[in-house]
Design an enzyme around this catalytic site. Structure first.
Site, mmCIF file in Angstrom:
data_model
loop_
_atom_site.group_PDB
_atom_site.id
_atom_site.type_symbol
_atom_site.label_atom_id
_atom_site.label_comp_id
_atom_site.label_asym_id
_atom_site.label_seq_id
_atom_site.Cartn_x
_atom_site.Cartn_y
_atom_site.Cartn_z
ATOM 1 N N ASP A 1 0.842 -1.195 0.000
ATOM 2 C CA ASP A 1 0.000 0.000 0.000
ATOM 3 C C ASP A 1 0.877 1.246 0.000
ATOM 4 O OD1 ASP A 1 -2.165 1.950 0.899
ATOM 5 O OD2 ASP A 1 -3.287 0.083 0.975
ATOM 6 N N HIS B 1 -3.429 6.301 3.529
ATOM 7 C CA HIS B 1 -4.171 5.098 3.133
ATOM 8 C C HIS B 1 -3.604 3.827 3.753
ATOM 9 C CE1 HIS B 1 -5.846 2.049 0.310
ATOM 10 N NE2 HIS B 1 -6.842 2.906 0.195
ATOM 11 N N SER C 1 -11.225 -0.690 -0.020
ATOM 12 C CA SER C 1 -9.906 -0.629 0.634
ATOM 13 C C SER C 1 -10.018 -0.876 2.125
ATOM 14 C CB SER C 1 -9.285 0.754 0.450
ATOM 15 O OG SER C 1 -8.556 0.846 -0.731
#
Length: 709
Positions: A179, A238, A551
């Site tokens: 990620d 994220h 996600s």
């Protein structure tokens, strides 16, 4: 080659196809409503060589023993046979590199692969890719494409707490987060009780200074990027948000005081690996670098990998799905987000289309972090629950004003606003453009605040709004939005620092954005569902924030896989997948369909005690124009003999047997036959084969699907 995309922190691209015509789906972020087009220039290529990779080599090269592990076993990169075959592959790649220097000097090799695929990644630098195919032992040349990120109350929805009570918290299990990096200093990852496992921390050779990006929790720090200055440091939030959901420490108290209950990741004692493929804010990553991250995770011995990222899925060879499948064959459980391009069919993105991945859809949470806004309509007061915005659009001061429903652009204000809004609070419908555009247009016309009304049922969502927006912005539900403005005189009041932990009735409902199947190959995806809307987790810098997207659903499943791996160390990736699919539960408020949620919402406790495992765990008949039969094998994983009753809707499929008697640990096979005769062309037929113990107390479901040609 690095592309900048504004606020694309939860984006996953997909494909919409219907009646044989494939069209690019709108790619968008549920938090910002931003659409993004793929502008990849195709400068990078993967050159696959003919020899099998380490994970798939089953013998045949003189002097080198097979390195392919028994189905589901984990590859041992220290094994002497593996090392010998790796050296052989290295010499073969060396021959290709030597040829490349002579025939295409401008082209540059930027990555090598051996474990999951055998080949090299090449930056073409203007060389025709047809030239790359002419080298020795080339099997194929594949264009690299760009992938992007796919972006506490959820524990009761996935039912993981019983495993904590039993002592299973992911101890010793290593989870790779492929990620945007992990903020290793975030207090959500501070657990003094953890000891760094032997052989860790791992950083690239010659990068000992990168150990500062590791801890006793985050035990790997690597980066994969064409930028030589890139480091594993988390820039965007994220990856840190994903990591917190997987393995944030147990009992963490929200320092802001908003979340009243203490927080925890799904597997709070698991280790995390930082495999940073997005080492910048809101950027994309080439296939070749994500592939290198998967390869490194296998080599590092990670048990589970989470990939909350994606790109358009297209028919034909898909490099990243092949690598994901090979990584699963090497013993690493691969968890991938399905994508955010629902609710249309055939919108699951790559690498979520990989057969051996656990591809995850999103359902709503049982709460959201929001605030109360006061509405006065024709003299009557009413409090509405609203979701806020960040980093811009925050309610920093008390804001009052009369409400004005914006009529421009189908009430969505995407092309500007004609009227004067000085001193007013603008009410704008969600859709067609980003929250930043809507709020900026209102700000430019003098508005003191904005209320966005949701365009789908369910809870309002926390919004990502750029910092140039200085006026407060909130979102209310579709129902509340319909109610707003019905009176002749309407005003609103927003108060600062009034965030609340608001319970929701939407828990377990399917989110509108979650991508649906079948895949572009007409296979059945997604595999399972988990919470992916308004998920409250860690962000860079020590804070917490709510984000939405598949996600956010995938790391719930990665954490669940870590719990199951600790509790059942002999389970292989396909066993974990089968247990989660088979014991999945129904969504709320509608029919539970395999093309939407696979086996259903994961139930970790039920998965631990699954009464049987099916192989394959779901059946994809594909595009059919005649009768077709597939088999599944059922294994008795209980501690005693079982007689299983097997049922299916006879209008959809026929079974060779309605029961199986199996001793402990034994297997039996059932044939499943479908026929498109009399069915409508283009129709998707789907359902569940139900396998129940004789006493009726325990059950698994096997999802299946076929489309009529």
């Amino acid at each position: 080659m690095k592309k900048k995309w504004r606020m694309s922190t939860i984006l996953l691209l997909g494909i919409f196809a219907l009646s044989g015509i494939t069209l690019p789906a709108l790619a968008w972020d549920p938090n910002s409503d931003e659409e993004v087009k793929d502008n990849a220039k195709g400068e990078y290529y993967f050159v696959e060589l003919k020899d099998e990779s380490v994970a798939t080599y089953d013998g045949g090269v003189k002097g080198y023993k097979a390195t392919q592990v028994a189905e589901g076993d984990q590859l041992d990169v220290k094994d002497s046979n593996v090392k010998a075959y790796e050296k052989y592959l290295s010499s073969k790649r060396g021959q290709y590199k030597s040829w490349l220097k002579k025939k295409a000097l401008q082209a540059k090799v930027v990555e090598d692969y051996a474990l999951t695929l055998n080949g090299v990644a090449v930056k073409a630098n203007g060389i025709n890719p047809a030239v790359l195919k002419q080298g020795p032992d080339v099997k194929r040349v594949v264009k690299s494409i760009q992938y992007r990120p796919a972006m506490n109350a959820s524990h009761s929805i996935i039912n993981d707490k019983p495993l904590w009570t039993m002592g299973y918290k992911g101890s010793g299990v290593k989870v790779a987060v492929i990620d945007g990096g992990i903020d290793q200093d975030h207090p959500f990852f501070k657990d003094p009780s953890l000891k760094v496992p032997e052989g860790f921390p791992k950083v690239p050779a010659g990068k000992d200074e990168w150990k500062s990006y590791t801890s006793n929790k985050v035990i790997v720090a690597r980066v994969f990027s064409p930028e030589t200055s890139a480091t594993p440091k988390a820039i965007g939030s994220h990856g840190t948000h994903v990591a917190g959901t997987i393995a944030g420490k147990s009992g963490y108290k929200d320092p802001s005081g908003v979340a009243k209950s203490r927080l925890s990741g799904v597997a709070p004692k698991a280790y995390l690996g930082n495999y940073n493929v997005f080492p910048c804010d809101s950027c994309s990553a080439e296939t070749i670098y994500i592939a290198a991250a998967v390869e490194a995770a296998v080599k590092d011995g990670m048990d589970v990998a989470n990939m909350s990222l994606g790109a358009p899925a297209e028919p034909g060879f898909d490099l990243l799905t092949e690598i994901v499948n090979d990584a699963a064959d090497a013993g690493m459980t691969m968890v991938v987000s399905a994508g955010n391009n629902g609710p249309g069919p055939m919108t699951v993105g790559s690498p979520g289309t990989a057969d051996k991945a656990i591809t995850v859809a999103a359902v709503a949470n049982g709460h959201f972090i929001g605030q109360s806004i006061q509405i006065n309509q024709d003299g009557k007061d009413k409090a509405l629950s609203a979701a806020g915005a960040s980093p811009g659009g925050k309610v920093n001061a008390e804001t009052k004003g009369s409400l004005v429903k914006v009529e421009d652009g189908d009430k969505k204000a995407c092309s500007g606003i004609a009227g004067d809004l000085t001193g007013k609070i603008a009410v704008i419908k969600r859709g067609d453009c980003t929250f930043t555009i809507k709020t900026s247009n209102a700000q430019d016309k003098g508005a003191v605040g904005v209320i966005i009304t949701n365009n789908v049922p369910g809870d309002p969502a926390t919004m990502t709004v750029e910092e140039k927006v200085k006026i407060p912005a909130v979102m209310v539900s579709q129902a509340d939005g319909d109610w707003l403005g019905q009176g002749k005189s309407v005003s609103a009041s927003m108060l600062p620092n009034a965030l609340l932990d608001i319970k929701s009735d939407a828990a377990k409902t399917l989110t509108y954005f979650s991508s649906r199947g079948p895949t572009v190959h007409y296979t059945l995806k997604p595999d399972v569902a988990a919470v992916g809307e308004n998920v409250y987790s860690s962000v860079v810098g020590g804070g917490l924030s709510s984000l939405s997207g598949t996600s956010m659903a995938a790391p719930h499943v990665a954490g669940a896989a870590a719990l199951l791996k600790e509790a059942r160390p002999d389970w292989k990736p396909e066993d974990i997948k089968a247990a989660l699919i088979g014991t999945g539960g129904n969504i709320k408020g509608g029919d539970t369909k395999p093309l939407e949620v696979g086996g259903g919402i994961i139930n970790v406790f039920k998965a631990l005690y699954t009464p049987a495992m099916a192989s394959p765990a779901s059946l994809s008949f594909g595009l059919v124009d005649k009768e077709k039969t597939l088999n599944f094998t059922l294994k008795n994983v209980t501690k005693q003999e079982q007689t299983y009753q097997i049922r299916v809707d006879k209008n959809l499929a026929k079974l060779s047997s309605s029961s199986l008697q199996l001793a402990k640990g034994k297997k039996g096979t059932v044939k499943v036959t479908i026929s498109p005769v009399g069915k409508k062309a283009g129709e998707d037929l789907q359902g569940y084969i139900k396998v129940q113990t004789e006493d009726g107390r325990d059950q698994i479901r096997i999802p299946f699907h076929y489309r009529v040609k």
